[in-house]
Scaffold this motif. Structure first.
Motif, mmCIF file in Angstrom:
data_model
loop_
_atom_site.group_PDB
_atom_site.id
_atom_site.type_symbol
_atom_site.label_atom_id
_atom_site.label_comp_id
_atom_site.label_asym_id
_atom_site.label_seq_id
_atom_site.Cartn_x
_atom_site.Cartn_y
_atom_site.Cartn_z
ATOM 1 N N GLN A 121 0.802 -1.352 -0.269
ATOM 2 C CA GLN A 121 -0.385 -0.245 -0.034
ATOM 3 C C GLN A 121 0.129 1.605 0.413
ATOM 4 O O GLN A 121 0.823 2.509 -0.866
ATOM 5 C CB GLN A 121 -1.173 0.352 1.112
ATOM 6 N N LYS A 122 1.999 1.252 0.657
ATOM 7 C CA LYS A 122 2.629 2.705 0.979
ATOM 8 C C LYS A 122 3.779 2.081 -0.540
ATOM 9 O O LYS A 122 3.567 3.720 -0.987
ATOM 10 C CB LYS A 122 3.961 1.728 1.661
ATOM 11 N N LEU A 123 3.805 1.221 -1.105
ATOM 12 C CA LEU A 123 4.470 1.763 -2.410
ATOM 13 C C LEU A 123 4.434 2.112 -3.599
ATOM 14 O O LEU A 123 4.322 3.253 -4.313
ATOM 15 C CB LEU A 123 5.334 0.114 -2.311
ATOM 16 N N TYR A 124 2.248 1.994 -3.463
ATOM 17 C CA TYR A 124 1.485 2.194 -4.547
ATOM 18 C C TYR A 124 1.425 3.516 -4.483
ATOM 19 O O TYR A 124 1.013 4.265 -5.337
ATOM 20 C CB TYR A 124 0.162 1.427 -3.932
ATOM 21 N N ASN A 125 0.825 3.997 -3.106
ATOM 22 C CA ASN A 125 0.878 6.105 -2.328
ATOM 23 C C ASN A 125 1.871 5.870 -3.033
ATOM 24 O O ASN A 125 1.744 7.611 -3.342
ATOM 25 C CB ASN A 125 0.524 5.582 -0.886
ATOM 26 N N ALA A 126 3.683 5.982 -3.732
ATOM 27 C CA ALA A 126 4.017 6.773 -3.676
ATOM 28 C C ALA A 126 4.392 6.410 -4.999
ATOM 29 O O ALA A 126 5.645 7.677 -5.947
ATOM 30 C CB ALA A 126 5.665 5.434 -2.507
ATOM 31 N N GLY A 127 3.523 5.811 -5.482
ATOM 32 C CA GLY A 127 3.809 5.773 -6.990
ATOM 33 C C GLY A 127 2.920 6.721 -7.862
ATOM 34 O O GLY A 127 3.068 6.958 -8.817
ATOM 35 N N LEU A 128 2.249 7.556 -6.987
ATOM 36 C CA LEU A 128 1.342 8.397 -7.289
ATOM 37 C C LEU A 128 1.586 10.082 -7.265
ATOM 38 O O LEU A 128 1.683 10.264 -6.289
ATOM 39 C CB LEU A 128 -0.439 8.045 -6.499
ATOM 40 N N LYS A 129 1.352 10.526 -8.282
ATOM 41 C CA LYS A 129 2.038 11.955 -8.457
ATOM 42 C C LYS A 129 1.052 12.030 -9.406
ATOM 43 O O LYS A 129 1.485 12.261 -10.369
ATOM 44 C CB LYS A 129 2.930 11.571 -7.857
ATOM 45 N N ASN A 130 0.511 14.162 -8.878
ATOM 46 C CA ASN A 130 -0.102 14.377 -9.649
ATOM 47 C C ASN A 130 -1.263 13.879 -11.254
ATOM 48 O O ASN A 130 -1.107 13.798 -12.421
ATOM 49 C CB ASN A 130 0.780 15.098 -11.143
ATOM 50 N N ASP A 131 -2.098 13.197 -9.933
ATOM 51 C CA ASP A 131 -2.981 11.734 -10.870
ATOM 52 C C ASP A 131 -2.062 11.168 -11.857
ATOM 53 O O ASP A 131 -3.541 10.767 -12.329
ATOM 54 C CB ASP A 131 -3.894 13.185 -11.277
ATOM 55 N N LEU A 132 -1.102 10.586 -11.819
ATOM 56 C CA LEU A 132 -0.733 9.865 -12.361
ATOM 57 C C LEU A 132 -0.127 8.940 -11.750
ATOM 58 O O LEU A 132 0.205 9.018 -10.250
ATOM 59 C CB LEU A 132 0.408 10.472 -13.505
ATOM 60 N N ASN A 133 0.330 7.679 -12.694
ATOM 61 C CA ASN A 133 -0.024 6.607 -12.008
ATOM 62 C C ASN A 133 1.168 5.627 -12.558
ATOM 63 O O ASN A 133 1.062 5.709 -13.805
ATOM 64 C CB ASN A 133 -0.572 5.188 -11.513
ATOM 65 N N ALA A 134 1.948 5.185 -11.814
ATOM 66 C CA ALA A 134 3.417 5.020 -12.816
ATOM 67 C C ALA A 134 3.826 3.238 -12.528
ATOM 68 O O ALA A 134 4.620 3.052 -13.330
ATOM 69 C CB ALA A 134 4.549 5.621 -12.041
ATOM 70 N N SER A 135 2.798 2.990 -11.372
ATOM 71 C CA SER A 135 2.980 0.878 -11.644
ATOM 72 C C SER A 135 2.195 0.348 -12.423
ATOM 73 O O SER A 135 0.906 0.790 -12.445
ATOM 74 C CB SER A 135 2.970 0.760 -10.415
ATOM 75 N N TRP A 136 2.470 -0.978 -12.706
ATOM 76 C CA TRP A 136 1.977 -1.324 -13.891
ATOM 77 C C TRP A 136 1.925 -2.976 -13.590
ATOM 78 O O TRP A 136 2.236 -3.484 -12.536
ATOM 79 C CB TRP A 136 2.313 -0.851 -14.905
ATOM 80 N N VAL A 137 0.328 -3.705 -13.876
ATOM 81 C CA VAL A 137 0.919 -5.003 -13.848
ATOM 82 C C VAL A 137 0.606 -5.100 -15.224
ATOM 83 O O VAL A 137 -0.081 -4.900 -16.352
ATOM 84 C CB VAL A 137 -0.298 -5.115 -12.818
ATOM 85 N N ALA A 138 0.530 -6.561 -15.396
ATOM 86 C CA ALA A 138 0.603 -7.146 -16.470
ATOM 87 C C ALA A 138 -0.415 -8.291 -16.668
ATOM 88 O O ALA A 138 0.288 -9.299 -15.943
ATOM 89 C CB ALA A 138 1.811 -8.094 -17.680
ATOM 90 N N LEU A 139 -1.824 -8.834 -17.133
ATOM 91 C CA LEU A 139 -2.847 -9.615 -16.740
ATOM 92 C C LEU A 139 -2.511 -10.480 -18.183
ATOM 93 O O LEU A 139 -2.646 -10.077 -19.121
ATOM 94 C CB LEU A 139 -3.779 -8.825 -16.791
ATOM 95 N N ASP A 140 -2.184 -11.593 -18.175
ATOM 96 C CA ASP A 140 -3.523 -13.309 -18.782
ATOM 97 C C ASP A 140 -4.930 -13.678 -18.662
ATOM 98 O O ASP A 140 -4.772 -13.866 -17.682
ATOM 99 C CB ASP A 140 -2.239 -13.854 -18.913
ATOM 100 N N ASP A 141 -5.772 -12.746 -19.244
ATOM 101 C CA ASP A 141 -6.996 -13.067 -18.395
ATOM 102 C C ASP A 141 -6.978 -11.919 -17.503
ATOM 103 O O ASP A 141 -6.747 -11.348 -17.587
ATOM 104 C CB ASP A 141 -7.352 -14.506 -18.929
ATOM 105 N N ASP A 142 -7.396 -13.006 -16.349
ATOM 106 C CA ASP A 142 -7.575 -12.152 -15.200
ATOM 107 C C ASP A 142 -6.902 -13.065 -14.637
ATOM 108 O O ASP A 142 -6.162 -12.439 -13.281
ATOM 109 C CB ASP A 142 -8.754 -13.330 -14.342
#
Length: 192
Positions: A36-57
């Motif tokens: 949660q802390k890392l996720y919050n630190a990736g947010l700035k200026n309403d932009l999100n720098a963290s990503w996931v890759a999904l194969d279906d779900d």
């Protein structure tokens, strides 16, 4: 393998991300509060720098990126050796891909997506601590191929995580002495 979909990280991905992170990197690599802390630190200026890759779900990869100004360099960082000021450097916490999906360009795609968002957030470079004990030293090779440059090597970087957080390194167990390669990626090199 079907078509991989890329999405910015949201809390809906957290449980699946934690399962993959601890499977690949070792028990207690991440937990819900640290994620949660890392996720919050990736947010700035309403932009999100963290990503996931999904194969279906199925979550098959993730890239955690902390926005420039949202993280603090520690003793494993060498800001005086960086080519840009530290306030213009984002932090690439980790890039993880499920073993059965590796060598398909997923990690590189997530890095490009993170670089794009981090640049919009104001970063001019990204720092990473690359795990030199990755199978075949693939992490170092991958990050170098993407334009990353070695700044300094740091033996034993993750030992404190073993002591303080119960981290179990998949190579060393609870007494991790793995070397971290402090590497920097300037964005004009990554996009050029």
């Amino acid at each position: 393998m079907s078509d991989i979909q890329y999405q910015q990280l949201t809390p809906d991905h957290f449980d699946r991300l934690l399962a993959l992170a601890n499977h690949v990197h070792g028990d207690n690599y991440l937990d819900m509060p640290s994620l949660q802390k890392l996720y919050n630190a990736g947010l700035k200026n309403d932009l999100n720098a963290s990503w996931v890759a999904l194969d279906d779900d199925r979550l098959v990869g993730f890239r955690l990126t902390l926005a420039a100004g949202n993280w603090q360099p520690d003793k494993w960082c060498s800001p005086s050796l960086w080519p840009v000021p530290r306030q213009e450097v984002c932090y690439f916490k980790c890039n993880t891909v499920d073993a059965s999906y590796r060598a398909a360009g997923i990690g590189s795609k997530m890095l490009k997506l993170s670089v794009g968002e981090a640049a919009k957030q104001g970063a001019k470079a990204g720092l990473a601590h690359i795990w030199m004990a990755s199978p075949g030293n693939s992490a170092f090779k991958y990050f170098s191929k993407c334009g990353g440059k070695l700044v300094k090597e740091h033996p034993g970087k993750w030992q404190e995580n073993c002591i303080n957080d119960g981290y179990v390194c998949p190579v060393c167990g609870t007494e991790c002495d793995c070397v971290a390669a402090e590497m920097i990626l300037q964005f004009e090199q990554a996009n050029g």
